[in-house]
Design a protein around this motif. Sequence first.
Motif, short mmCIF file in Angstrom:
data_model
loop_
_atom_site.label_atom_id
_atom_site.label_comp_id
_atom_site.label_asym_id
_atom_site.label_seq_id
_atom_site.Cartn_x
_atom_site.Cartn_y
_atom_site.Cartn_z
N TYR A 87 5.98 12.13 -4.85
CA TYR A 87 6.49 13.05 -3.83
C TYR A 87 7.11 14.33 -4.39
N PRO A 123 9.31 0.25 6.49
CA PRO A 123 9.45 0.48 5.05
C PRO A 123 8.98 -0.75 4.29
N TYR A 124 8.35 -0.53 3.16
CA TYR A 124 7.70 -1.63 2.45
C TYR A 124 8.69 -2.76 2.15
N GLU A 164 9.95 -1.04 -1.80
CA GLU A 164 9.54 0.20 -1.13
C GLU A 164 9.38 1.38 -2.07
N THR A 165 9.82 1.30 -3.32
CA THR A 165 9.70 2.44 -4.23
C THR A 165 8.67 2.22 -5.33
N HIS A 166 7.93 1.13 -5.27
CA HIS A 166 6.91 0.87 -6.28
C HIS A 166 5.62 0.30 -5.69
N SER A 167 5.47 0.33 -4.37
CA SER A 167 4.35 -0.41 -3.77
C SER A 167 3.67 0.34 -2.63
N GLN A 168 3.95 1.61 -2.46
CA GLN A 168 3.39 2.34 -1.33
C GLN A 168 1.89 2.62 -1.52
N ASP A 204 4.32 5.97 -5.67
CA ASP A 204 5.56 6.27 -4.95
C ASP A 204 6.32 7.43 -5.57
N TYR A 205 6.07 7.70 -6.85
CA TYR A 205 6.82 8.74 -7.55
C TYR A 205 6.20 10.13 -7.37
N HIS A 252 10.37 -5.86 0.42
CA HIS A 252 10.37 -6.42 -0.93
C HIS A 252 10.09 -7.92 -0.89
N THR A 294 -1.38 2.15 -7.21
CA THR A 294 -1.04 2.16 -5.79
C THR A 294 -0.99 0.75 -5.22
#
Length: 337
Positions: free
Chosen positions: A88, A311-312, A127-131, A85-86, A314, A119
């Motif tokens: 981008y 969006p993923y 949504e910020t650690h699981s895409q 996720d990081y 939680h 991943t």
Amino acid sequence: MSDMSMVEAIRDALDVMMERDHRVIVYGEDVGYFGGVFRCTQGLQEKHGRERCFDAPISESGIVGTAIGMAAYGLRPCVEIQFADYMYPAYDQITQEASRIRYRSNGDFTCPLVIRMPTGGGIFGGETHSQSPEALFTHVSGLKTVLPSTPYDAKGMLIAALEDPDPVIFLEPKRLYHGPFDGHHEREAVSWKGHPLGDVPEGYYTIPLGKAAIRREGADVTVLCYGTMVHVALAAAEEQQVDAEIIDLRSLLPLDLETIEASVQKTGRCVIAHEATLTSGFGAELSARVQESCFWHLEAPIRRVAGWDVPYPHAQEWFYFPGPERVGRALRETVEV
């Protein structure tokens, strides 16, 4: 053979290559003294020194940008982005620079760079650690994109990636770091210890990038999957008692079309499973390829089982995952057409 988790296999691959090739440099977010948030690089700095395994500032664009320069210079950097996720902020460097150096320089320069990223879900990271952004890389010419499902593959493919002359996106399903998802109890994992797929050869070996693996032979339907979904598909076929052939793609780009086509032409049916969102996921590309090359062999519509187009979530992570029930229902409905 050694009994390893995927974390241990990845660490072993890096250790083997750092000993074998002085050009291999490992760095990224917390990979040095701390050993990485998932401990994939634990002990490498102590063994190989701070000049070959070190922490970088929390700047994904800076990490990848400096690695591109190192690779063009002749080193073989392996950088870790702490979560996929990081990546981008670094996407511009990956897609506009790393992927194009060979072509832009008419072959005068290459970019032997490996970018490792955990991943997918499995830690309730939201949504910020699981895409699962694999499709964003397979769309880019000049990149290779791989995603192993076993410790054996993780080590062999990582060594192959480190020896590749071009940039490789190496995605690691975090749900499989310490054991395979057993498919029957969604919140539990089976340890790789004592698991046959946890057997990993000691020392150096490679698995060619671009070659799929047949995890289960069958005659009624082909399942195309990768990463965690391989284990989910195996559980679904067992639960539904469907004679499914499970193809572990392992490498998304280059893609092993020969193995895919041979299987679908044999079974006449195809189910595609991945954790990423359905719309524009890599399954759409797979579906198009199967339709183009196997149309006259198909006896039922191609089905895709994937994450929701949201969006993923939680709190609803385990409902978002395509589990054995959803995959099994797709298998059953496909073979009954």
